[in-house]
Design a protein around this motif. Structure first.
Motif, PDB file in Angstrom:
ATOM      1  N   SER A 216      16.825   8.812   3.805  1.00  0.00           N
ATOM      2  CA  SER A 216      15.609   9.414   4.374  1.00  0.00           C
ATOM      3  C   SER A 216      15.895  10.974   4.623  1.00  0.00           C
ATOM      4  O   SER A 216      16.788  11.518   4.168  1.00  0.00           O
ATOM      5  CB  SER A 216      15.419   8.709   6.061  1.00  0.00           C
ATOM      6  OG  SER A 216      16.553   9.174   6.747  1.00  0.00           O
TER       7      SER A 216
ATOM      8  N   THR B 133       9.057   8.177   3.364  1.00  0.00           N
ATOM      9  CA  THR B 133      10.445   7.706   3.123  1.00  0.00           C
ATOM     10  C   THR B 133      10.521   6.435   3.974  1.00  0.00           C
ATOM     11  O   THR B 133      11.429   6.454   4.908  1.00  0.00           O
ATOM     12  CB  THR B 133      11.579   8.731   3.591  1.00  0.00           C
ATOM     13  OG1 THR B 133      11.433   8.998   4.749  1.00  0.00           O
ATOM     14  CG2 THR B 133      11.337   9.914   2.677  1.00  0.00           C
TER      15      THR B 133
ATOM     16  N   MET C  17      11.112   2.807  -2.945  1.00  0.00           N
ATOM     17  CA  MET C  17      10.506   4.044  -2.549  1.00  0.00           C
ATOM     18  C   MET C  17       9.715   4.632  -3.621  1.00  0.00           C
ATOM     19  O   MET C  17      10.493   4.814  -4.856  1.00  0.00           O
ATOM     20  CB  MET C  17      11.595   5.039  -2.065  1.00  0.00           C
ATOM     21  CG  MET C  17      10.868   6.173  -1.209  1.00  0.00           C
ATOM     22  SD  MET C  17      12.242   7.141  -0.355  1.00  0.00           S
ATOM     23  CE  MET C  17      13.030   6.029   0.523  1.00  0.00           C
TER      24      MET C  17
END
Length: 230
Positions: free
Chosen positions: A186, A108, A1
Motif C-alpha cells: 500500500s 491499493t 491489484m
C-alpha cells in the motif's frame, strides 16, 4: 491489484463521479430529495451489515480484525449519518478523511477475494460510496470544504488515533494499520518503517487534505453569487 476487475472498479468510480459533476446543474434544480438519500444510506448500511453476517457465518468474525474501527469503516458510518441528517460538521470529516482514506483503499485495495464474490462488491461499493457521498454533498447540495473543516478533521483524527491504538493493544488488532503495514502492499510502503510511517502518514494526510481543499473550495464567483442572493 490492477487486474481487470480492479480497473473496472476504478472505472466505475470515475464514471459515477463524472456523472455527478456533469449532471450537477440539473440535479440542483431537481433534487432527488431526502427519500433517495435515505435509500442510498440504507443500502450502504445493509451492505456493511451483510459483510459482518458473512464474516460470522464463515467463522472469521473476531475482535482482532472484524470491528468497524478502520478509518473507512468509521467514514462509512459517518457517511450514512450525513445522508440521513445533512450535518455540516460530519461533511468535513467525510469529505477530507473519507475521500483520502477511501481513494487510497480503492487504488491499493487490501482485498484477497476477487469478482464475483460478495466481498468484492462490498469492498468497492462501500468505499466508492463514501467518495460519491462526499462529492454529492459538494457538487449537488452545495456544501464546500473549508480550512476550518480541514483543521477540525485533523483534530478528529488525532483524537481517534490513540483510542484505536489502545483498542489494538487490548484485542491484539491492527486497526488503521497502527501496529504494522498491510502485507499486500500500500501507500504505507513508501512512508518509512514502523512507527515512523504513522508520522509520515499524518503529514501526507495534511498535504492531501490541503489539495482537496484547493480543488473543491468555494470559488470567488460562487461566493459573490451567494452574497448577491442574500
Amino acid at each position: 491489484m490492477y487486474s481487470l476487475t480492479h480497473v473496472a472498479a476504478i472505472g466505475f468510480l470515475c464514471i459515477m463521479a463524472g456523472l455527478i459533476y456533469i449532471c450537477s446543474g440539473t440535479l440542483k434544480t431537481h433534487l432527488l430529495g431526502k427519500r433517495m438519500e435515505w435509500i442510498y444510506a440504507v443500502s450502504l448500511m445493509i451492505t456493511e451489515i451483510l459483510y459482518y453476517v458473512w464474516n460470522s457465518k464463515i467463522g472469521r468474525f473476531n475482535l482482532a480484525d472484524s470491528l468497524p474501527l478502520e478509518l473507512c469503516s468509521i467514514s462509512l458510518i459517518l457517511s450514512v449519518v450525513l445522508l440521513l441528517t445533512g450535518n455540516r460538521r460530519l461533511y468535513d470529516i467525510v469529505f477530507f478523511a473519507g475521500i483520502a482514506g477511501s481513494l487510497q483503499a480503492v487504488l491499493t485495495p487490501v482485498l484477497y477475494i476477487d469478482f464475483p464474490h460478495f466481498r468484492y462488491f462490498h469492498f468497492f461499493y462501500t468505499h466508492i460510496g463514501i467518495i460519491l457521498t462526499a462529492l454529492y454533498f459538494t457538487w449537488i447540495k452545495g456544501y464546500r470544504p473549508t480550512i476550518k473543516g480541514l483543521g477540525w478533521t485533523m483534530a478528529y483524527l488525532n483524537i481517534l488515533l490513540p483510542v484505536i491504538f489502545i483498542i489494538n493493544k487490548l484485542v491484539d488488532g491492527n486497526y488503521m494499520f497502527l501496529r504494522r503495514k498491510p502485507s499486500s502492499g500500500s501507500l504505507l510502503d513508501w512512508l518509512g518503517p514502523y512507527p515512523w510511517y504513522i508520522v509520515s502518514l499524518e503529514a501526507v494526510a495534511a498535504v492531501f487534505f490541503m489539495v482537496l481543499w484547493l480543488l473543491f473550495r468555494e470559488s470567488r464567483t460562487e461566493r459573490s453569487s451567494v452574497q448577491r442572493e442574500k
